[in-house]
Scaffold this motif. Structure first.
Motif, PDB file in Angstrom:
ATOM      1  N   UNK A 500      34.861  32.482  48.255  1.00 22.60           N
ATOM      2  CA  UNK A 500      36.161  33.142  48.128  1.00 22.60           C
ATOM      3  C   UNK A 500      36.843  32.745  46.824  1.00 22.60           C
ATOM      4  N   UNK A 501      36.747  31.469  46.463  1.00 20.50           N
ATOM      5  CA  UNK A 501      37.327  30.991  45.206  1.00 20.50           C
ATOM      6  C   UNK A 501      36.684  31.720  44.020  1.00 20.50           C
ATOM      7  N   UNK A 502      35.356  31.823  44.036  1.00 21.63           N
ATOM      8  CA  UNK A 502      34.645  32.489  42.931  1.00 21.63           C
ATOM      9  C   UNK A 502      34.994  33.969  42.856  1.00 21.63           C
ATOM     10  N   UNK A 503      35.110  34.618  44.007  1.00 24.40           N
ATOM     11  CA  UNK A 503      35.437  36.042  44.016  1.00 24.40           C
ATOM     12  C   UNK A 503      36.852  36.284  43.504  1.00 24.40           C
ATOM     13  N   UNK A 504      37.776  35.383  43.838  1.00 27.46           N
ATOM     14  CA  UNK A 504      39.137  35.508  43.310  1.00 27.46           C
ATOM     15  C   UNK A 504      39.115  35.468  41.781  1.00 27.46           C
ATOM     16  N   UNK A 505      38.344  34.531  41.250  1.00 26.63           N
ATOM     17  CA  UNK A 505      38.285  34.380  39.802  1.00 26.63           C
ATOM     18  C   UNK A 505      37.673  35.610  39.146  1.00 26.63           C
ATOM     19  N   UNK A 506      36.603  36.136  39.733  1.00 23.55           N
ATOM     20  CA  UNK A 506      35.958  37.334  39.172  1.00 23.55           C
ATOM     21  C   UNK A 506      36.911  38.521  39.218  1.00 23.55           C
ATOM     22  N   UNK A 507      37.599  38.696  40.357  1.00 25.30           N
ATOM     23  CA  UNK A 507      38.530  39.823  40.481  1.00 25.30           C
ATOM     24  C   UNK A 507      39.685  39.706  39.492  1.00 25.30           C
ATOM     25  N   UNK A 508      40.178  38.482  39.303  1.00 23.32           N
ATOM     26  CA  UNK A 508      41.270  38.291  38.348  1.00 23.32           C
ATOM     27  C   UNK A 508      40.817  38.614  36.942  1.00 23.32           C
ATOM     28  N   UNK A 509      39.601  38.196  36.595  1.00 19.48           N
ATOM     29  CA  UNK A 509      39.087  38.503  35.257  1.00 19.48           C
ATOM     30  C   UNK A 509      38.832  39.990  35.106  1.00 19.48           C
ATOM     31  N   UNK A 510      38.374  40.647  36.181  1.00 16.52           N
ATOM     32  CA  UNK A 510      38.165  42.095  36.118  1.00 16.52           C
ATOM     33  C   UNK A 510      39.483  42.829  35.910  1.00 16.52           C
ATOM     34  N   UNK A 511      40.531  42.369  36.606  1.00 18.10           N
ATOM     35  CA  UNK A 511      41.851  42.987  36.418  1.00 18.10           C
ATOM     36  C   UNK A 511      42.346  42.780  34.996  1.00 18.10           C
ATOM     37  N   UNK A 512      42.066  41.593  34.441  1.00 13.61           N
ATOM     38  CA  UNK A 512      42.454  41.330  33.070  1.00 13.61           C
ATOM     39  C   UNK A 512      41.719  42.205  32.082  1.00 13.61           C
ATOM     40  N   UNK A 513      40.442  42.438  32.332  1.00 13.99           N
ATOM     41  CA  UNK A 513      39.658  43.321  31.462  1.00 13.99           C
ATOM     42  C   UNK A 513      40.233  44.731  31.489  1.00 13.99           C
ATOM     43  N   UNK A 514      40.552  45.238  32.677  1.00 13.42           N
ATOM     44  CA  UNK A 514      41.095  46.596  32.791  1.00 13.42           C
ATOM     45  C   UNK A 514      42.457  46.701  32.112  1.00 13.42           C
ATOM     46  N   UNK A 515      43.218  45.610  32.129  1.00 10.01           N
ATOM     47  CA  UNK A 515      44.551  45.641  31.518  1.00 10.01           C
ATOM     48  C   UNK A 515      44.516  45.308  30.035  1.00 10.01           C
ATOM     49  N   UNK A 516      43.311  45.031  29.523  1.00  8.28           N
ATOM     50  CA  UNK A 516      43.209  44.741  28.101  1.00  8.28           C
ATOM     51  C   UNK A 516      43.499  43.298  27.751  1.00  8.28           C
ATOM     52  N   UNK A 517      43.468  42.386  28.764  1.00 10.82           N
ATOM     53  CA  UNK A 517      43.743  40.967  28.534  1.00 10.82           C
ATOM     54  C   UNK A 517      42.439  40.241  28.203  1.00 10.82           C
TER      55      UNK A 517
END
Length: 537
Positions: A500-517
């Protein structure tokens, strides 16, 4: 003209318009509306009238189901706060803003004596729903970020239901039914919630049957039952048919399709619904054009322009407020996307049908019809034709010429690389003579090198394409990371808490990629981030 001949004529016109639109690179739906306006002005023939019954029986369930069927529920879930904010409180706020500004503006200009707040509220309720079909199609053709398409399409799917429910409430209030804020809220939750439950029940039932059947024709029929049956059942019990069909489409498209359909059936079902959407859109946007009376719009151009400005201003305020409110969340929206979403809030067929459904003796009905038709026409033509240039000007997509050249070189490279891999495999198996293999290997390696050189030169001239490819690869690699974590968890190699910890991190990074971060700011260090991953059992 008989009904059979009329259908043939409509499809013939739609096919001709599609060919012309493709050649001149114009949005197909916009071209259909223009063609309908022209043919309606010369009274070429008498088309069928758009009615609420026709829309609810034929057009709306099919169009809503197709869009929801192809909407990835995981992407929707990752953007649920933004989508729901725009589609529910955003629609209510836009209605209040439009009504509050439009009524005094119309009165001050003396454009419609007696046009009060309640009439402006009716207009605001029926015009609130967005219809971004042309915009979403343009996003796909130009290669806009997928998340941007999900935001625009997801909002549209939900705000249709919000607009219809509030439109009914406004009419009930005008009929003298007692309406309070608390009562309206309860009614809204009941209508939408029960509609969603009906959609869930029918979609799950259909999905369970699909799992036990392996026949493409039967499964296509079952999805049709899910689309039209959920809408009809919800409307029969006076709940939201729009929400029921949207929910049914998302469940069948994301659960039933992947758990019960074979690859062959999946292709057949997807092709069927793509054609249904094409056919329904072709007819409905032509009919929109036929309904428009240019002489009335020209005579009331000042009122139409005021209404259009009010609609766009309200849209801009709602999108700006939502963007600001989400700026510190994982669902933050880049300011450039906010501009695109504001300009991409086209109005369409639902607004026209709702206004035509008003009783003939409804106060200011003629004014409401003229304002609605004018705003819809301006929205489709003005915003639809300028969306492509706006996307390029904002840097959301690269130029179409660069993209076409890039995709041609990239496709050539992939084809040559695949052929080279096949040649190496055949050589390993002893199926080709060494001299022949050597000659062919040199030829295909040369093709790969030439394509690489061409792409490299294009990237130097158009760095935006390189950025887009980087984003695409980051999305793909993050998806691989997530799939690997889930696979490791299923095999017991990673515990639930760690996974769950790893998936949170991946999802957060994916959201950052989509937002241009940048990845580091989006959790590139694999640090704990706000939970966007689903809980593991």
């Amino acid at each position: 003209m008989t009904f059979e001949n009329l259908i043939v004529v409509l499809f013939a016109i739609a096919a001709a318009v599609a060919l012309v639109a493709r050649r001149i690179k114009a949005p197909y739906t916009v071209a259909l509306v223009v063609a309908g306006v022209v043919l309606g002005s010369v009274r070429a023939f008498e088309p069928p009238h758009l009615t609420k019954e026709l829309l609810y029986a034929i057009f709306l369930p099919g169009l809503l189901f197709e869009a929801a069927f192809h909407l990835e529920i995981e992407r929707f879930r990752r953007n649920k706060l933004a989508i729901v904010s725009l589609a529910v409180p955003g629609v209510v706020a836009a209605m209040a803003l439009m009504a509050g500004v439009l009524a005094p503006a119309i009165r001050a200009l003396g454009l419609a004596p007696g046009f009060g707040f309640v009439h402006a509220l009716v207009f605001a309720a029926l015009i609130a729903a967005t219809d971004p079909i042309a915009v979403v199609a343009m996003f796909k053709s130009l290669g806009a970020p997928k998340r941007l398409g999900v935001l625009v399409e997801g909002e549209s799917l939900l705000n249709d239901g919000t607009a219809v429910v509030f439109f009914s409430m406004v009419l009930a209030y005008l009929d003298g039914s007692p309406v309070s804020v608390a009562g309206a809220t309860v009614d809204f939750v009941k209508v939408v919630g029960m509609g969603a439950l009906i959609g869930v029940a029918i979609a799950l039932a259909v999905s369970m049957v699909i799992q036990r059947v392996d026949d493409a024709m039967i499964e296509i029929t079952l999805t049709t039952i899910a689309a039209y049956g959920s809408f009809a059942a919800a409307e029969h019990f006076h709940f939201s048919g729009v929400i029921a069909t949207v929910v049914a489409g998302m469940i069948v498209g994301n659960y039933g399709r992947h758990t019960g359909m074979s690859p062959t059936t999946r292709v057949a079902v997807e092709s069927f619904w793509e054609y249904v959407a094409f056919a329904l859109n072709s007819v409905v946007f032509l009919l929109i054009g036929f309904q428009v009376h240019l002489d009335e719009l020209v005579a009331s151009w000042k009122a139409v322009l005021v209404a259009y400005v009010c609609v766009m201003a309200a849209r801009a305020v709602v999108v700006a407020f939502t963007t600001a409110a989400l700026s510190r969340s994982s669902e933050r929206i880049p300011w450039r996307w906010g501009i695109v979403m504001t300009w991409g809030g086209l109005r369409g067929v639902l607004s026209m049908v709702l206004v035509l459904a008003l009783p003939e003796d409804f106060p200011h009905r003629r004014t409401l019809v003229t304002l609605t038709f004018g705003v819809v026409l301006l929205s489709l033509v003005l915003q639809g034709l300028t969306m492509g240039p706006l996307l390029r000007w904002l840097g959301v997509v690269g130029s179409s010429a660069d993209r076409e050249v890039y995709e041609r070189h990239r496709g050539s490279r992939r084809a040559a690389a695949a052929a080279l891999q096949a040649l190496n495999e055949m050589t390993r198996q002893g199926r080709v003579h060494d001299q022949v293999a050597t000659a062919l290997r040199v030829e295909y390696e040369g093709a790969v090198t030439a394509a690489d050189d061409a792409i490299r030169e294009l990237h130097i001239e158009a760095g935006e394409l390189l950025r887009e490819e980087m984003l695409a690869m980051r999305r793909a690699l993050l998806a691989v990371e997530k799939a690997t974590v889930l696979e490791e968890h299923r095999h017991g190699l990673v515990g639930a808490s760690a996974a769950e910890h790893l998936l949170r991190a991946v999802d957060a990074r994916a959201a950052g990629v989509e937002a241009g971060t940048p990845l580091e700011a989006a959790g590139g260090s694999r640090a704990e981030s706000p939970s966007t991953a689903k809980k593991l059992d």
